[in-house]
Design a protein around this motif. Structure first.
Motif, mmCIF file in Angstrom:
data_model
loop_
_atom_site.group_PDB
_atom_site.id
_atom_site.type_symbol
_atom_site.label_atom_id
_atom_site.label_comp_id
_atom_site.label_asym_id
_atom_site.label_seq_id
_atom_site.Cartn_x
_atom_site.Cartn_y
_atom_site.Cartn_z
ATOM 1 N N ARG A 104 0.823 -1.213 0.000
ATOM 2 C CA ARG A 104 0.000 0.000 0.000
ATOM 3 C C ARG A 104 0.855 1.261 0.000
ATOM 4 O O ARG A 104 0.534 2.243 -0.671
ATOM 5 N N LEU A 105 1.955 1.232 0.746
ATOM 6 C CA LEU A 105 2.852 2.385 0.749
ATOM 7 C C LEU A 105 3.484 2.593 -0.619
ATOM 8 O O LEU A 105 3.600 3.726 -1.100
ATOM 9 N N ALA A 106 3.875 1.479 -1.256
ATOM 10 C CA ALA A 106 4.482 1.584 -2.588
ATOM 11 C C ALA A 106 3.485 2.126 -3.593
ATOM 12 O O ALA A 106 3.816 3.000 -4.406
ATOM 13 N N ARG A 107 2.248 1.621 -3.543
ATOM 14 C CA ARG A 107 1.224 2.119 -4.468
ATOM 15 C C ARG A 107 0.929 3.596 -4.208
ATOM 16 O O ARG A 107 0.708 4.370 -5.145
ATOM 17 N N GLY A 108 0.924 3.971 -2.916
ATOM 18 C CA GLY A 108 0.693 5.380 -2.597
ATOM 19 C C GLY A 108 1.790 6.271 -3.119
ATOM 20 O O GLY A 108 1.525 7.359 -3.641
ATOM 21 N N ALA A 109 3.051 5.826 -2.996
ATOM 22 C CA ALA A 109 4.179 6.620 -3.488
ATOM 23 C C ALA A 109 4.130 6.763 -5.009
ATOM 24 O O ALA A 109 4.386 7.844 -5.560
ATOM 25 N N ILE A 110 3.798 5.665 -5.701
ATOM 26 C CA ILE A 110 3.699 5.718 -7.166
ATOM 27 C C ILE A 110 2.584 6.663 -7.598
ATOM 28 O O ILE A 110 2.765 7.500 -8.486
ATOM 29 N N ALA A 111 1.412 6.553 -6.950
ATOM 30 C CA ALA A 111 0.286 7.425 -7.297
ATOM 31 C C ALA A 111 0.608 8.888 -7.023
ATOM 32 O O ALA A 111 0.251 9.772 -7.804
ATOM 33 N N ALA A 112 1.313 9.146 -5.899
ATOM 34 C CA ALA A 112 1.680 10.526 -5.574
ATOM 35 C C ALA A 112 2.629 11.097 -6.625
ATOM 36 O O ALA A 112 2.481 12.244 -7.062
ATOM 37 N N GLY A 113 3.613 10.294 -7.040
ATOM 38 C CA GLY A 113 4.553 10.762 -8.055
ATOM 39 C C GLY A 113 3.882 11.035 -9.386
ATOM 40 O O GLY A 113 4.153 12.053 -10.034
ATOM 41 N N GLU A 114 2.982 10.132 -9.793
ATOM 42 C CA GLU A 114 2.287 10.322 -11.062
ATOM 43 C C GLU A 114 1.390 11.557 -11.015
ATOM 44 O O GLU A 114 1.337 12.333 -11.976
ATOM 45 N N THR A 115 0.699 11.741 -9.902
ATOM 46 C CA THR A 115 -0.188 12.906 -9.770
ATOM 47 C C THR A 115 0.605 14.204 -9.754
ATOM 48 O O THR A 115 0.225 15.192 -10.398
ATOM 49 N N PHE A 116 1.719 14.208 -9.032
ATOM 50 C CA PHE A 116 2.545 15.414 -8.965
ATOM 51 C C PHE A 116 3.068 15.779 -10.356
ATOM 52 O O PHE A 116 2.998 16.944 -10.776
ATOM 53 N N GLY A 117 3.576 14.789 -11.100
ATOM 54 C CA GLY A 117 4.094 15.063 -12.436
ATOM 55 C C GLY A 117 3.022 15.581 -13.375
ATOM 56 O O GLY A 117 3.248 16.533 -14.136
ATOM 57 N N TYR A 118 1.844 14.970 -13.316
ATOM 58 C CA TYR A 118 0.750 15.399 -14.189
ATOM 59 C C TYR A 118 0.332 16.841 -13.892
ATOM 60 O O TYR A 118 0.138 17.653 -14.807
ATOM 61 N N GLU A 119 0.200 17.165 -12.579
ATOM 62 C CA GLU A 119 -0.264 18.508 -12.225
ATOM 63 C C GLU A 119 0.790 19.568 -12.522
ATOM 64 O O GLU A 119 0.453 20.713 -12.829
ATOM 65 N N VAL A 120 2.076 19.205 -12.427
ATOM 66 C CA VAL A 120 3.130 20.153 -12.815
ATOM 67 C C VAL A 120 3.063 20.423 -14.306
ATOM 68 O O VAL A 120 3.136 21.585 -14.758
ATOM 69 N N ILE A 121 2.910 19.376 -15.114
ATOM 70 C CA ILE A 121 2.834 19.538 -16.572
ATOM 71 C C ILE A 121 1.611 20.364 -16.965
ATOM 72 O O ILE A 121 1.682 21.224 -17.855
ATOM 73 N N MET A 122 0.484 20.139 -16.270
ATOM 74 C CA MET A 122 -0.758 20.845 -16.608
ATOM 75 C C MET A 122 -0.810 22.241 -15.995
ATOM 76 O O MET A 122 -1.758 22.992 -16.248
ATOM 77 N N GLY A 123 0.190 22.602 -15.183
ATOM 78 C CA GLY A 123 0.247 23.947 -14.625
ATOM 79 C C GLY A 123 -0.652 24.182 -13.435
ATOM 80 O O GLY A 123 -1.047 25.324 -13.174
ATOM 81 N N TYR A 124 -0.973 23.141 -12.682
ATOM 82 C CA TYR A 124 -1.802 23.311 -11.499
ATOM 83 C C TYR A 124 -1.036 24.123 -10.450
ATOM 84 O O TYR A 124 0.184 24.028 -10.347
ATOM 85 N N SER A 125 -1.769 24.886 -9.641
ATOM 86 C CA SER A 125 -1.127 25.814 -8.710
ATOM 87 C C SER A 125 -0.541 25.118 -7.479
ATOM 88 O O SER A 125 0.396 25.628 -6.875
ATOM 89 N N ASP A 126 -1.093 23.975 -7.094
ATOM 90 C CA ASP A 126 -0.627 23.319 -5.874
ATOM 91 C C ASP A 126 -0.512 21.814 -6.101
ATOM 92 O O ASP A 126 -1.330 21.022 -5.605
#
Length: 259
Positions: free
Chosen positions: A107-129
């Motif tokens: 569960r921790l590994a899946r959480g870390a992977i999901a967090a990384g994917e979400t962070f990368g996507y939101e940075v690319i899309m220009g999200y503020s936070d």
């Protein structure tokens, strides 16, 4: 409300490490055969209208589930005050569906992977936070299972209509406003729909439960009477607003034991 939330958070922070340490060395239960749970919860109960304050809700809950995930849940709850009307007691009854439990390993590994994917996507899309989205994705993957429910809560309101509260303001002339909540009957009934996110530690579940409630019996009638004197005259304009409070939101945390 700040003090109430602080007490709940402090209680959860103190309880979590005790439960985590208690599971060391304990036999692993067969979670597929644990069909029942019993527990308690506490949180906030909020009328979804501007100017209305949240208040405390506490309760007990019992659930029974079958091997296909379907089940039912019932219990008892008490809200000390709703829109200045005291003591609402309820008996929730709901049909529920619980997803299959996920094993703690990974569960921790899946959480870390999901967090990384979400962070990368939101940075690319220009999200503020993007950090907030990454944290939400990480936490969502830590839960052991999710429970969805829909049902009703018949209840009884023992308090009376609230007293009239008066406020005044103005520069150069006086303005005032009277507000109160009328109790329109003692018997109540709400429609409920919500979810419950469970974090499993041995046979215990730490629970986080958001839910929406619709009051069918129109028990709470909010009244606002505003006076607007015309400057330089004795004429006072009175504006009356009567609004039934039907929609409510609750957010609770709790602890249950599976057996």
């Amino acid at each position: 409300m700040t003090m109430k939330r602080g007490v709940l958070l402090a209680f959860g922070a103190a309880l979590f490490p005790l439960l985590a340490s208690a599971q060391t060395g304990l036999p692993k239960p067969d979670y597929h055969n644990l069909s029942d749970d019993f527990g308690f919860y506490a949180g906030v109960y909020t009328p979804m209208y501007k100017g209305q304050e949240s208040d405390l809700v506490v309760g007990l809950t019992y659930g029974h589930f079958y091997s296909n995930g379907l089940g039912y849940r019932t219990g008892f709850q008490w809200v000390p005050r709703v829109a200045e009307v005291d003591d609402t007691f309820g008996f929730p009854i709901a049909i529920a569906y619980r997803t299959r439990p996920r094993d703690s390993s990974g569960r921790l590994a899946r959480g870390a992977i999901a967090a990384g994917e979400t962070f990368g996507y939101e940075v690319i899309m220009g999200y503020s936070d993007p950090l907030r989205g990454a944290l939400a994705a990480f936490l969502a993957n830590l839960f052991s299972d999710v429970e969805f429910s829909a049902g009703i809560t018949p209840g009884y309101i023992s308090g009376e209509s609230s007293p009239v509260s008066t406020a005044s303001w103005g520069v150069g002339f006086s303005n005032s406003e009277n507000t109160w909540t009328e109790k329109n009957g003692s018997l109540s009934l709400t429609l409920d729909a919500g979810a419950c996110f469970n974090y499993r530690i041995w046979r215990f579940d730490l629970k986080l439960s958001p839910a929406f409630h619709y009051n069918l019996t129109k028990n709470y009638i909010f009244n606002k009477e505003t006076f607007h004197p015309e400057e330089g005259t004795d004429i006072v304009e009175t504006v009356t607003d009567v609004q039934p409070l039907r929609w409510f939101f609750s957010l609770t945390g709790g602890l249950s034991f599976k057996f």
